[in-house]
Scaffold this motif. Structure first.
Motif, PDB file in Angstrom:
ATOM      1  N   ARG A  59       9.745  36.916 -66.609  1.00 56.97           N
ATOM      2  CA  ARG A  59       9.400  37.148 -65.200  1.00 56.97           C
ATOM      3  C   ARG A  59       9.210  35.816 -64.462  1.00 56.97           C
ATOM      4  NH1 ARG A  59       4.614  38.153 -62.284  1.00 56.97           N
ATOM      5  NH2 ARG A  59       3.327  38.204 -64.151  1.00 56.97           N
ATOM      6  N   ALA A  60       8.573  34.877 -65.158  1.00 57.88           N
ATOM      7  CA  ALA A  60       8.360  33.564 -64.525  1.00 57.88           C
ATOM      8  C   ALA A  60       9.694  32.896 -64.215  1.00 57.88           C
ATOM      9  CB  ALA A  60       7.512  32.682 -65.445  1.00 57.88           C
ATOM     10  N   LEU A  61      10.654  33.033 -65.126  1.00 57.86           N
ATOM     11  CA  LEU A  61      11.984  32.446 -64.900  1.00 57.86           C
ATOM     12  C   LEU A  61      12.662  33.128 -63.715  1.00 57.86           C
ATOM     13  CD1 LEU A  61      13.233  32.173 -68.603  1.00 57.86           C
ATOM     14  CD2 LEU A  61      12.671  30.267 -67.091  1.00 57.86           C
ATOM     15  N   GLN A  62      12.536  34.441 -63.695  1.00 51.71           N
ATOM     16  CA  GLN A  62      13.146  35.223 -62.611  1.00 51.71           C
ATOM     17  C   GLN A  62      12.575  34.762 -61.267  1.00 51.71           C
ATOM     18  OE1 GLN A  62      14.800  38.653 -63.554  1.00 51.71           O
ATOM     19  NE2 GLN A  62      15.840  38.095 -61.671  1.00 51.71           N
ATOM     20  N   GLU A  63      11.260  34.686 -61.194  1.00 50.88           N
ATOM     21  CA  GLU A  63      10.621  34.345 -59.911  1.00 50.88           C
ATOM     22  C   GLU A  63      10.836  32.878 -59.529  1.00 50.88           C
ATOM     23  OE1 GLU A  63       7.013  35.937 -58.697  1.00 50.88           O
ATOM     24  OE2 GLU A  63       7.324  37.848 -59.736  1.00 50.88           O
ATOM     25  N   ALA A  64      11.095  32.067 -60.545  1.00 51.01           N
ATOM     26  CA  ALA A  64      11.359  30.644 -60.260  1.00 51.01           C
ATOM     27  C   ALA A  64      12.824  30.425 -59.901  1.00 51.01           C
ATOM     28  CB  ALA A  64      10.981  29.802 -61.472  1.00 51.01           C
ATOM     29  N   GLY A  65      13.596  31.505 -59.898  1.00 51.06           N
ATOM     30  CA  GLY A  65      15.012  31.398 -59.521  1.00 51.06           C
ATOM     31  C   GLY A  65      15.878  30.805 -60.613  1.00 51.06           C
ATOM     32  N   TYR A  66      15.360  30.807 -61.845  1.00 54.22           N
ATOM     33  CA  TYR A  66      16.129  30.233 -62.953  1.00 54.22           C
ATOM     34  C   TYR A  66      16.616  31.378 -63.846  1.00 54.22           C
ATOM     35  CZ  TYR A  66      17.254  26.423 -66.263  1.00 54.22           C
ATOM     36  OH  TYR A  66      17.890  25.511 -67.071  1.00 54.22           O
ATOM     37  N   THR A  67      17.560  32.114 -63.292  1.00 52.30           N
ATOM     38  CA  THR A  67      18.041  33.314 -63.998  1.00 52.30           C
ATOM     39  C   THR A  67      19.099  32.965 -65.041  1.00 52.30           C
ATOM     40  OG1 THR A  67      19.525  33.574 -62.133  1.00 52.30           O
ATOM     41  CG2 THR A  67      17.558  34.963 -62.134  1.00 52.30           C
ATOM     42  N   ASP A  68      19.415  31.679 -65.130  1.00 46.64           N
ATOM     43  CA  ASP A  68      20.471  31.234 -66.056  1.00 46.64           C
ATOM     44  C   ASP A  68      20.193  31.618 -67.507  1.00 46.64           C
ATOM     45  OD1 ASP A  68      20.146  29.699 -63.656  1.00 46.64           O
ATOM     46  OD2 ASP A  68      21.713  28.357 -64.374  1.00 46.64           O
ATOM     47  N   LEU A  69      18.913  31.823 -67.845  1.00 43.91           N
ATOM     48  CA  LEU A  69      18.580  32.159 -69.234  1.00 43.91           C
ATOM     49  C   LEU A  69      18.495  33.670 -69.449  1.00 43.91           C
ATOM     50  CD1 LEU A  69      15.722  29.589 -70.086  1.00 43.91           C
ATOM     51  CD2 LEU A  69      18.182  29.317 -70.312  1.00 43.91           C
ATOM     52  N   PHE A 121       7.034  28.969 -61.675  1.00 42.19           N
ATOM     53  CA  PHE A 121       7.049  29.224 -63.123  1.00 42.19           C
ATOM     54  C   PHE A 121       5.663  28.913 -63.700  1.00 42.19           C
ATOM     55  CE2 PHE A 121       7.497  27.589 -67.476  1.00 42.19           C
ATOM     56  CZ  PHE A 121       8.224  28.591 -68.096  1.00 42.19           C
ATOM     57  N   LYS A 122       5.146  27.768 -63.296  1.00 43.81           N
ATOM     58  CA  LYS A 122       3.859  27.303 -63.826  1.00 43.81           C
ATOM     59  C   LYS A 122       2.726  28.261 -63.453  1.00 43.81           C
ATOM     60  CE  LYS A 122       1.119  23.166 -64.153  1.00 43.81           C
ATOM     61  NZ  LYS A 122       0.910  21.789 -63.772  1.00 43.81           N
ATOM     62  N   GLU A 123       2.805  28.732 -62.202  1.00 37.01           N
ATOM     63  CA  GLU A 123       1.757  29.637 -61.707  1.00 37.01           C
ATOM     64  C   GLU A 123       1.697  30.906 -62.577  1.00 37.01           C
ATOM     65  OE1 GLU A 123       0.957  31.506 -57.289  1.00 37.01           O
ATOM     66  OE2 GLU A 123       2.666  30.186 -57.621  1.00 37.01           O
ATOM     67  N   ILE A 124       2.872  31.498 -62.808  1.00 34.93           N
ATOM     68  CA  ILE A 124       2.899  32.769 -63.556  1.00 34.93           C
ATOM     69  C   ILE A 124       2.537  32.555 -65.020  1.00 34.93           C
ATOM     70  CG2 ILE A 124       4.385  34.674 -64.301  1.00 34.93           C
ATOM     71  CD1 ILE A 124       5.917  34.246 -61.644  1.00 34.93           C
ATOM     72  N   VAL A 125       3.153  31.545 -65.620  1.00 33.46           N
ATOM     73  CA  VAL A 125       2.856  31.284 -67.038  1.00 33.46           C
ATOM     74  C   VAL A 125       1.377  30.875 -67.181  1.00 33.46           C
ATOM     75  CG1 VAL A 125       3.386  29.786 -69.010  1.00 33.46           C
ATOM     76  CG2 VAL A 125       5.247  30.718 -67.622  1.00 33.46           C
ATOM     77  N   GLY A 126       0.904  30.122 -66.209  1.00 29.90           N
ATOM     78  CA  GLY A 126      -0.477  29.634 -66.247  1.00 29.90           C
ATOM     79  C   GLY A 126      -1.509  30.770 -66.322  1.00 29.90           C
ATOM     80  N   GLU A 127      -1.199  31.886 -65.698  1.00 29.02           N
ATOM     81  CA  GLU A 127      -2.140  33.017 -65.719  1.00 29.02           C
ATOM     82  C   GLU A 127      -2.301  33.602 -67.123  1.00 29.02           C
ATOM     83  OE1 GLU A 127      -0.562  35.755 -62.858  1.00 29.02           O
ATOM     84  OE2 GLU A 127      -0.835  34.309 -61.213  1.00 29.02           O
ATOM     85  N   HIS A 128      -1.312  33.344 -67.984  1.00 31.34           N
ATOM     86  CA  HIS A 128      -1.334  33.956 -69.326  1.00 31.34           C
ATOM     87  C   HIS A 128      -1.322  32.930 -70.434  1.00 31.34           C
ATOM     88  CE1 HIS A 128      -0.314  37.913 -67.603  1.00 31.34           C
ATOM     89  NE2 HIS A 128       0.314  37.186 -66.700  1.00 31.34           N
ATOM     90  N   ILE A 129      -1.547  31.680 -70.103  1.00 31.88           N
ATOM     91  CA  ILE A 129      -1.268  30.611 -71.059  1.00 31.88           C
ATOM     92  C   ILE A 129      -2.082  30.742 -72.357  1.00 31.88           C
ATOM     93  CG2 ILE A 129      -2.868  28.854 -70.124  1.00 31.88           C
ATOM     94  CD1 ILE A 129       0.776  28.288 -71.319  1.00 31.88           C
ATOM     95  N   GLU A 130      -3.284  31.314 -72.224  1.00 35.43           N
ATOM     96  CA  GLU A 130      -4.132  31.441 -73.428  1.00 35.43           C
ATOM     97  C   GLU A 130      -3.443  32.238 -74.533  1.00 35.43           C
ATOM     98  OE1 GLU A 130      -6.776  29.704 -73.986  1.00 35.43           O
ATOM     99  OE2 GLU A 130      -6.506  28.825 -71.994  1.00 35.43           O
TER     100      GLU A 130
END
Ligand code: GDD
Ligand code: MG
Length: 395
Positions: free
Chosen positions: A127-137, A381-390
């Motif tokens: 989801r973080a990749l999607q929202e960051a516009g990096y759909t290449d993966l 990307f950082k914002e979304i991943v950051g919410e779940h980083i633990e």
């Protein structure tokens, strides 16, 4: 670590290709020598290696490797490096990913170190990749695709997330933890001795032992690597008009980079990633007069170092079909590069036809390209991943 200094450099525009540098001494002491060094030798002190490794992440892509090998591998990574494991292992019928997590958990407890582990199919990362516009993966369903390259790139993004300056890749299917330690030391020494901020260190294994009837045979070149190197050298030779054999690490799975370089390279999916890194650099900087634009952070060149290890490398034998696929995708990336001359294309076709991997009139597969990570919205990307980083940190 004592290491040979650069002797010979080939240039493709702003890309500097350094010829092989051998390791002379694996550990050369804590501080610098007062009386100086022998000619052609550079000492990288233990203190420097330690300082470099503090700023380095070691990314381990893994998929269904024997858990003992996985454990071997993590035990060899120097204490100061941040370990980032990106796993694409099965979760059913046996949850191999959970096993990896448990192994890492136990390691971290005993080693008093935290580490990062994520599954390649983790929906938060997708989801973080999607929202960051990096759909290449991502595939058509919005999931992260299978593939070693895809895992490695997630590792690059996590390196940036954790604020590390350098990153190095190490495969998980390694029988000797001591080689892992040597790779990480060579990464530190190579990145330290590089002259430019855009730098990559590629490892050449000293030997790749094979079992023969007469016993062990210490083979120098892997089957795929030998051919990939020949084709990459042909490309450089025909572009420059001067024959060269400078490339000896076209398929180097073990390689390290400054984050600034890792973010700037367009990659290729799966096993085409290692030759594609070089091709992407040739395509973008291969005919730029040296030095490049002074305004681009004063970057004057892109430097590729090739370091030969002392230890032989022994990893899992994954069979002929796997080797064939790797050869097809490696040569496919060279063949379809916009800088590939006709002579090299013919060499590739002949080689693949000779091996029975390509029919007359067919072309090798075109690699799936992945834009450079710098093109994404990293903050999102950082914002979304950051919410779940633990969830991804083991300590
Ligand atoms: N995360 C992730 N996702 N990891 C993967 C995947 C995947 O889809 N597929 C493979 N891996 C992991 C493997 O578990 C292993 O740790 C590493 O990537 C390398 O894969 P291997 O399957 O062992 O490749 P290899 O040994 O044939 O080739 C290696 O060496 C070559 C150079 O000789 C790779 O590193 C190649 O990329 C390299 O060119
Ligand atoms: Mg392997």
């Amino acid at each position: 670590m004592r290491i040979e200094t650069f002797r010979y450099t080939e240039r493709m525009g702003a890309v500097l290709l350094r010829d092989i540098q051998k390791i002379i001494e694996l550990d050369s002491g804590l501080e610098m020598e007062e009386e100086g060094e022998a000619r052609g030798v550079l000492k990288v002190s233990e203190r420097t290696i330690y300082e470099m490794q503090r700023k380095m992440a070691i990314i381990i892509p893994t998929k269904n490797e024997k858990i003992r090998l996985f454990e071997n591998c993590i035990s060899g990574v120097p204490h100061e490096c941040l370990k980032i494991i990106v796993s694409n292992s099965d979760v059913r019928p046996i949850n191999r990913f959970e096993l990896e997590k448990e192994t890492l958990q136990q390691f971290c407890e005993f080693a008093k170190r935290r580490a990062i582990i994520v599954h390649q199919k983790n929906p938060i990362i997708a989801r973080a990749l999607q929202e960051a516009g990096y759909t290449d993966l991502l595939d058509d369903n919005g999931n992260i695709r299978d593939g070693k390259a895809e895992g490695m790139i997630i590792g690059i993004l996590l390196t940036k997330f954790f604020g590390k300056e350098y990153l190095g890749f190490i495969d998980a299917d390694n029988y000797f933890p001591g080689t892992v330690l040597e790779y990480a030391r060579a990464y530190a020494a190579g990145l330290y001795m590089a002259k430019y901020a855009y730098c990559m260190v590629r490892i050449l294994w000293r030997y790749k032992p094979k079992i023969h009837e007469q016993g062990l045979y210490f083979k120098r070149w892997g089957r795929v690597s030998e051919i990939t190197n020949r084709c990459l050298n042909s490309l450089i030779s025909f572009v420059s008009g001067f024959e060269t054999d400078v490339i000896k690490t076209g398929n180097a799975g073990e390689h390290a980079m400054t984050l600034s370089l890792a973010e700037s390279i367009p990659y290729a999916s799966g096993y085409a990633i290692e030759p594609q890194e070089l091709l992407s650099l040739f395509e973008e900087y291969g005919d730029i007069p040296y030095p490049i634009d002074e305004h681009q952070n004063n970057i004057k060149g892109i430097e590729i170092l090739q370091i030969e290890t002392r230890n032989p490398h022994l990893h899992e034998n994954k069979g002929q079909e796997h080797i064939n696929q790797m050869l097809l995708s490696s040569l496919g990336s060279i063949y379809h590069s916009e800088v590939c001359p006709e002579e090299t294309k013919n060499l590739i076709l002949e080689e693949l036809q000779r091996q029975g991997l390509l029919k007359l009139g067919d072309e090798p597969p075109r690699p799936k390209l992945i834009r450079a990570p710098k093109d994404m919205n990293f903050d999102r990307f950082k914002e979304i991943v950051g919410e779940h980083i633990e969830e991804f940190i083991i300590q």
